[in-house]
Design a protein around this motif. Structure first.
Motif, short mmCIF file in Angstrom:
data_model
loop_
_atom_site.label_atom_id
_atom_site.label_comp_id
_atom_site.label_asym_id
_atom_site.label_seq_id
_atom_site.Cartn_x
_atom_site.Cartn_y
_atom_site.Cartn_z
N ALA A 1 3.90 10.10 7.82
CA ALA A 1 2.81 11.06 7.73
C ALA A 1 1.52 10.39 7.30
CB ALA A 1 3.18 12.19 6.77
N ALA A 2 1.61 9.47 6.34
CA ALA A 2 0.41 8.76 5.89
C ALA A 2 -0.19 7.95 7.03
CB ALA A 2 0.77 7.85 4.71
N VAL A 3 0.65 7.29 7.81
CA VAL A 3 0.16 6.49 8.94
C VAL A 3 -0.46 7.40 10.00
CG1 VAL A 3 0.87 5.02 10.86
CG2 VAL A 3 1.70 4.54 8.54
N LEU A 4 0.20 8.52 10.31
CA LEU A 4 -0.36 9.44 11.30
C LEU A 4 -1.73 9.95 10.86
CD1 LEU A 4 0.47 11.33 13.92
CD2 LEU A 4 0.35 13.05 12.13
N MET A 5 -1.85 10.31 9.58
CA MET A 5 -3.11 10.81 9.04
C MET A 5 -4.22 9.76 9.22
SD MET A 5 -3.72 12.38 5.23
CE MET A 5 -3.11 10.92 4.39
N LEU A 6 -3.90 8.50 8.96
CA LEU A 6 -4.89 7.43 9.09
C LEU A 6 -5.16 7.11 10.55
CD1 LEU A 6 -3.63 5.22 6.15
CD2 LEU A 6 -5.80 6.47 6.25
N ALA A 7 -4.15 7.30 11.42
CA ALA A 7 -4.38 7.11 12.86
C ALA A 7 -5.37 8.14 13.39
CB ALA A 7 -3.05 7.20 13.61
N LEU A 8 -5.17 9.40 13.02
CA LEU A 8 -6.09 10.45 13.45
C LEU A 8 -7.49 10.23 12.89
CD1 LEU A 8 -3.73 13.54 13.15
CD2 LEU A 8 -4.75 12.66 15.27
N LEU B 1 -0.61 -0.33 12.08
CA LEU B 1 0.15 0.83 12.53
C LEU B 1 -0.79 2.01 12.85
CD1 LEU B 1 3.14 0.72 10.01
CD2 LEU B 1 3.26 0.31 12.48
N ALA B 2 -1.84 2.17 12.05
CA ALA B 2 -2.79 3.26 12.31
C ALA B 2 -3.50 3.06 13.64
CB ALA B 2 -3.80 3.36 11.17
N LYS B 3 -3.86 1.83 13.96
CA LYS B 3 -4.49 1.55 15.25
C LYS B 3 -3.51 1.81 16.40
CE LYS B 3 -7.69 -1.91 13.41
NZ LYS B 3 -8.06 -3.35 13.38
N ALA B 4 -2.27 1.37 16.23
CA ALA B 4 -1.25 1.61 17.25
C ALA B 4 -0.98 3.11 17.38
CB ALA B 4 0.04 0.87 16.90
N GLY B 5 -1.02 3.82 16.25
CA GLY B 5 -0.82 5.26 16.27
C GLY B 5 -1.92 5.97 17.04
N ALA B 6 -3.15 5.51 16.89
CA ALA B 6 -4.27 6.12 17.63
C ALA B 6 -4.08 5.93 19.13
CB ALA B 6 -5.59 5.51 17.16
N ARG B 7 -3.62 4.76 19.55
CA ARG B 7 -3.36 4.54 20.98
C ARG B 7 -2.22 5.44 21.45
NH1 ARG B 7 -3.76 -0.94 19.35
NH2 ARG B 7 -1.49 -1.14 19.49
N TRP B 8 -1.15 5.52 20.65
CA TRP B 8 0.01 6.32 21.03
C TRP B 8 -0.37 7.79 21.17
CZ3 TRP B 8 2.95 10.39 19.22
CH2 TRP B 8 4.23 10.54 19.75
N LEU B 9 -1.16 8.30 20.25
CA LEU B 9 -1.57 9.71 20.28
C LEU B 9 -2.45 9.99 21.50
CD1 LEU B 9 -2.30 10.20 16.49
CD2 LEU B 9 -0.49 11.33 17.80
N MET C 1 0.82 -1.21 0.00
CA MET C 1 0.00 0.00 0.00
C MET C 1 0.86 1.27 0.00
SD MET C 1 -2.84 1.30 2.78
CE MET C 1 -3.41 3.01 2.73
N ILE C 2 1.84 1.36 0.91
CA ILE C 2 2.69 2.53 1.02
C ILE C 2 4.13 2.13 0.74
CG2 ILE C 2 3.50 4.39 2.52
CD1 ILE C 2 0.57 4.64 1.96
N LEU C 3 4.73 2.77 -0.27
CA LEU C 3 6.13 2.50 -0.64
C LEU C 3 6.94 3.75 -0.33
CD1 LEU C 3 5.46 1.07 -4.23
CD2 LEU C 3 5.34 -0.17 -2.04
N ASP C 4 8.25 3.57 -0.08
CA ASP C 4 9.12 4.74 0.03
C ASP C 4 10.30 4.60 -0.92
OD1 ASP C 4 11.28 3.35 1.25
OD2 ASP C 4 10.56 3.80 3.25
N THR C 5 11.00 5.70 -1.13
CA THR C 5 12.06 5.74 -2.14
C THR C 5 13.29 4.93 -1.73
OG1 THR C 5 12.85 7.83 -1.20
CG2 THR C 5 11.33 7.96 -3.06
N ALA C 6 13.35 4.50 -0.46
CA ALA C 6 14.46 3.66 -0.01
C ALA C 6 14.20 2.18 -0.26
CB ALA C 6 14.73 3.90 1.47
N GLY C 7 13.00 1.85 -0.76
CA GLY C 7 12.68 0.47 -1.08
C GLY C 7 11.80 -0.23 -0.07
N ALA C 8 11.45 0.43 1.03
CA ALA C 8 10.57 -0.19 2.02
C ALA C 8 9.13 -0.17 1.54
CB ALA C 8 10.67 0.55 3.36
N ALA C 9 8.36 -1.17 1.99
CA ALA C 9 6.96 -1.28 1.60
C ALA C 9 6.13 -1.71 2.80
CB ALA C 9 6.78 -2.27 0.46
N LEU C 10 4.96 -1.10 2.94
CA LEU C 10 4.00 -1.48 3.96
C LEU C 10 2.77 -2.05 3.28
CD1 LEU C 10 4.15 1.66 6.31
CD2 LEU C 10 5.13 -0.61 6.77
N THR C 11 2.31 -3.21 3.73
CA THR C 11 1.09 -3.79 3.17
C THR C 11 -0.13 -3.12 3.78
OG1 THR C 11 0.92 -5.48 4.89
CG2 THR C 11 2.28 -6.01 2.95
#
Length: 494
Positions: free
Chosen positions: A68-75, A39-47, A22-32
């Motif tokens: 930033a994408a994960v934070l946006m989805l956590a909020l 991560l978004a659920k964990a981010g909501a708890r952390w916030l 779903m989310i790729l970065d220019t360093a080659g990492a990928a998140l499904t």
């Protein structure tokens, strides 16, 4: 069943296709998709643990990275209103945005921490924010029970002067825009589709593209910096869809021309997509001829992120000379002045300042866009310029866009902005500002006017002043900041 919230769309996608990137970065990492949802659920708890309470407005200022994408989805999972702030803003602009949104909390990272006003509670994300979230236990979070019609987002109108307007949105308005965008453009139809977020993710296009990726089932590459390496980055990641603004298209075209190659420098690319300011017809043609792909331009704004969208099946003439057809649920009409007016499922329910909203709507509830345009017989919309950008020369209304589009056909002009300047005799004079090119010499005013003469443009529209600049002042989305340009030309006075 069609979900009506962004959190619900993410959860549904995680269940149906958990292992899809779903989310790729220019360093080659990928998140499904499932990893992003976790991560978004964990981010909501952390916030929540960091002090974000229900009912507050939370502003955040982050570059276009996976965190930033994960934070946006956590909020988006939390009972708060989020107000994304462009990461290019500095303290003064951030202060104005926080005031416009009524934000009680600001979230920053290392790169934006210095922009935080001292009187606003601030949460700084750890450098390894995603790693921190990934290491948390998989605990249950409260069910997301908000309605898709609750106001959960505040965005800001772009501009370089004055106070920004806080534009309110719901999940429903954003999803209506994303579904229309995805359907009209056929996003995800390619078997190896890869899109990009190659613009500030805090722009309303950020959540639009994230939602499109979920709806169309394709990953997006986060591109935090636009520079000379962009073509290589897009090619290396086999990007099929990219774009943002006219300046973005021009950058890729310049790189193609500089390569001296006939074959495309981004072979996987099948379409360039963007919106904002109208795209000059000559740039459409040059990109298609040199890079082998169409520019499929759209029409949208902060108040309505998707209004009209071209389609890959449109003819070249339709793609070049229009911004497509209205998406499902969007209604468009033109006033006697030629101004475009809107209503529909993707239009904001209003500004934070209700008086500002009242001043920009008609008595029967249509939003006045400030854009001029016309509805073509084929159902497409043609944007002809901004009402406020008209140059009034000796009582004659002159459209800067019309003159710019003609000038871009000149072989010595790569980029141009046409603006009005105060003039005692004419009221306003027409000034052409041309960006200096590394590929050829500067054009002269006589050559410029002779060219317009050959093109059949009436003499009253010819520029009376020519200025050559090394760079244009740009907005956060890469559009020419014309009000700032006019100030520069007049020595800081208006």
């Amino acid at each position: 069943m069609t979900v009506d919230t962004i959190a619900g769309l993410l959860d549904q996608s995680a269940l149906s296709r958990p292992h899809q990137p779903m989310i790729l970065d220019t360093a080659g990492a990928a998140l499904t998709v499932s990893e992003v949802a976790k991560l978004a659920k964990a981010g909501a708890r952390w916030l929540a643990e960091a002090g974000v309470r229900p009912g507050v407005t939370v502003a955040w200022q982050l570059p276009s990275q996976s965190s930033a994408a994960v934070l946006m989805l956590a909020l988006a999972r939390m009972p708060v209103v989020q107000a994304p702030v462009l990461h290019l803003y500095r303290r003064r602009e951030v202060r104005a945005a926080l005031d416009a949104a009524g934000a009680q909390v600001l979230i920053v990272d290392r790169s934006t921490a210095d922009n935080a006003p001292t009187d606003v509670p601030t949460i700084r994300l750890p450098d390894e924010f995603l790693g921190l979230l990934g290491g948390q236990p998989d605990l249950a979070v409260p069910d997301d029970t908000h309605s898709g019609h609750d106001v959960r987002w505040t965005y800001f109108t772009s501009g370089t002067t004055g106070h920004p307007k806080g534009v309110r949105h719901t999940d429903a308005t954003l999803l209506a825009a994303a579904r229309g965008y995805t359907t009209h453009l056929g996003l995800g139809d390619h078997p190896a589709e890869v899109g990009t977020i190659a613009f500030p993710i805090a722009h309303i296009g950020g959540i639009l593209y994230v939602a499109c990726a979920l709806i169309g089932s394709f990953p997006v590459l986060m591109v935090p910096k636009i520079d000379a390496q962009l073509p290589r980055v897009l090619a290396a990641n086999r990007v099929t869809l990219s774009g943002s603004s006219t300046a973005f298209y021009q950058l890729l075209l310049d790189a193609q021309l500089a390569s001296g190659r006939d074959e495309p420098i981004i072979p996987s690319l099948r379409m360039l997509i963007g919106g904002g300011a109208p795209c000059p017809p000559e740039l459409h043609r040059e990109v298609r001829r040199r890079m082998g792909v169409p520019i499929v331009h759209a029409y949208g704004m902060t108040e309505a992120p998707t209004i009209c969208v071209s389609q890959a099946t449109d003819t070249e003439e339709q793609q070049v000379n229009s911004c497509g057809r209205p998406i499902p649920g969007a209604q468009i009409r033109t006033a006697a002045t030629g101004e475009i007016e809107l209503r529909g499922a993707s239009v904001t329910p209003g500004y934070v300042d209700t008086e500002q909203w009242t001043n920009t709507t008609t008595p029967d509830g249509w939003f006045r866009t400030g854009d001029r345009g016309r509805l073509r017989p084929d159902g497409r919309i043609e944007i002809t310029g901004r009402i406020k950008d008209l140059i009034l020369r000796k009582g004659e209304n002159i459209s800067p866009d019309e003159v710019e589009n003609e000038l871009l056909a000149h072989p010595l002009i790569d980029a141009v902005a046409v603006v009005g300047q105060p003039d005692a005799q004419r009221g306003e004079m027409v000034c052409a500002v041309v960006r200096r090119s590394s590929r050829h010499r500067d054009i002269t005013l006589d050559e410029l006017c002779a060219f317009l003469d050959e093109r059949g443009l009436m003499k009253q529209k010819w520029p009376e002043r020519l200025v050559i600049v090394d760079e244009f002042p740009l907005t956060g989305l890469g559009k020419v900041a014309k009000s700032q340009l006019v100030e520069q030309l007049s020595g800081g006075t208006r």
